[in-house]
Design an enzyme around this catalytic site. Structure first.
Site, short mmCIF file in Angstrom:
data_model
loop_
_atom_site.label_atom_id
_atom_site.label_comp_id
_atom_site.label_asym_id
_atom_site.label_seq_id
_atom_site.Cartn_x
_atom_site.Cartn_y
_atom_site.Cartn_z
N GLN A 89 0.81 -1.22 0.00
CA GLN A 89 0.00 0.00 0.00
C GLN A 89 0.84 1.27 0.00
OE1 GLN A 89 -2.37 -0.52 3.54
NE2 GLN A 89 -3.52 -2.25 2.70
N HIS A 151 -0.78 -0.26 5.85
CA HIS A 151 -1.16 0.77 6.82
C HIS A 151 -0.07 1.81 7.03
CE1 HIS A 151 -4.22 -2.25 8.77
NE2 HIS A 151 -4.37 -2.10 7.47
N TYR A 254 -8.09 7.43 20.14
CA TYR A 254 -9.26 7.00 19.38
C TYR A 254 -9.55 5.50 19.52
CZ TYR A 254 -9.34 11.71 17.75
OH TYR A 254 -9.42 13.09 17.73
N TYR A 265 -10.31 -9.90 10.22
CA TYR A 265 -10.62 -10.42 8.90
C TYR A 265 -10.99 -11.90 8.90
CZ TYR A 265 -8.94 -5.97 7.16
OH TYR A 265 -8.79 -4.62 6.92
#
Length: 378
Positions: A89, A151, A254, A265
């Protein structure tokens, strides 16, 4: 109530890349709009910025910065980038202009590089002029480095005071998001030249990274400033479910992975908690996941009924989500998704407002496209 609205007179060219034809018309609840292709033939475009002279820059994840001039894609990429090491990614990611770009020409960008210690996210800036970057400076490098290609975060945004923020993903190792001596899973806040602000919430904590502004994030890949409040908002990739919309608050945690609406997953439970004391709960969440990407608060005149509303693209969901935001009498923010449109056409990587008020969208394909949304005239 979410409303799913279809397309009018839609002509799509479906194939391996699901490319959009030259022009199509769509219906949304408040506006009908045309979608036009600006350019195609890009390799996984990730971010886009609009320069004061009318030029447009687009990042390609494999490590190229492309120039659109007079509506045409220049064949030669912009020169002067540092070494970029695409992996999974990661690669060349976000672009952002300094608030005083017209005077100083500083272009900010995030990217992934590799050393013997592994891969990580960096933020740099360079002076852009006429297809070239010069005076490139690396302002921040996330530590520690690690292997793997997931990520990286990488979204950049400036606030009204000129501070610059960068999201860092948890690198696929969820426990790192609660380790405050680790940059992974956090939001970074810096001065425009890379200095650490003295009032960062953890600047004086010996066992914490002073660049960290907020913690407990999984992989935020969308950030935008609210046009009325001036606050920075962000979206968050959940696992299977638990994609989030949040306000960025100094020192906030958070919750990832101690609190989430998602599951792993493989179907296993990550945590029994969707919220915990001392941790920020999302203003909105998607379960199941849509895989949110770029986001914007619309502030233009071309779509007057959309002003100050939040738009978020989606990768897995292949759609654009429109959310209304408001504050109640106590000043608490309320968020409601009111519409999903453009569904099922392309993976949306970024969504931005152009200077003329049109909305530009990047499709995450190879070849990928730059698309422009303009209203259908009555």
């Amino acid at each position: 109530m979410i409303r799913f609205l279809g397309s009018l007179l839609v002509f799509f060219a479906f194939g391996a890349t699901k490319g959009l034809a030259a022009s199509s018309s769509h219906a949304s609840e408040l506006h009908h709009f045309h979608v036009e292709e600006v350019v195609g033939g890009l390799s996984h475009p990730w971010s886009i910025v609009f320069l004061p002279d009318g030029e447009v820059l687009v990042s390609e994840r494999p490590g190229r910065l492309r120039l659109i001039r007079d509506g045409r894609l220049e064949s030669i990429p912009v020169r002067g980038l540092p070494r970029i090491d695409p992996n999974g990614q990661g690669g060349l990611l976000d672009l952002a202009l300094h608030p005083d770009f017209a005077e100083n020409r500083w272009l900010y960008f995030s990217y992934v590089d590799r050393t013997s210690a592994g891969f990580t996210t960096n933020m740099a800036r360079g002076r852009y002029l006429d297809g070239r970057l010069t005076e490139v400076q690396v302002l921040f490098t996330a530590f520690p480095r690690s292997s793997g290609g997931r990520h990286f975060g990488g979204r950049i945004v400036f606030d009204a005071a000129g501070y610059v923020y960068l999201s860092i993903g948890d690198r696929g190792q969820m426990e790192r998001a609660q380790d405050f001596s680790d940059h992974a899973g956090s939001i970074i806040r810096l001065h425009d030249d890379g200095r650490i602000p003295a009032d960062n919430p953890f600047a004086d904590e010996a066992d914490m990274k002073p660049e960290i502004y907020a913690t407990g994030t999984r992989n935020a890949q969308g950030m935008a400033m609210h046009p009325l409040s001036g606050e920075i908002w962000m979206q968050e990739h959940g696992p299977r479910g638990g994609d989030e919309v949040n306000r960025l608050i100094a020192g906030a945690n958070y919750g990832w992975p101690k609190a989430t609406h998602g599951i792993d997953y493989d179907g296993s439970t990550i945590t029994p908690h969707t919220e915990l004391p001392g941790m920020e709960s999302p203003l909105w969440h998607w379960t199941p996941s849509i895989a949110p990407s770029g986001m914007l608060f619309y502030a233009g005149d071309m779509f007057p009924h959309w002003q100050n509303q939040l738009f978020i693209g989606a990768l897995r969901g292949q759609l654009i989500s429109r959310l209304e935001t408001s504050q109640d009498e106590m000043g608490q923010w309320q968020v409601q998704e009111v519409e999903q449109f453009f569904e099922g056409q392309s993976r949306i990587r970024d969504i931005r407002q152009a200077p003329d008020g049109s909305i530009w969208v990047l499709t995450d394909h190879n070849p990928g496209q730059v698309l422009r949304l303009i209203p259908v005239l009555p």
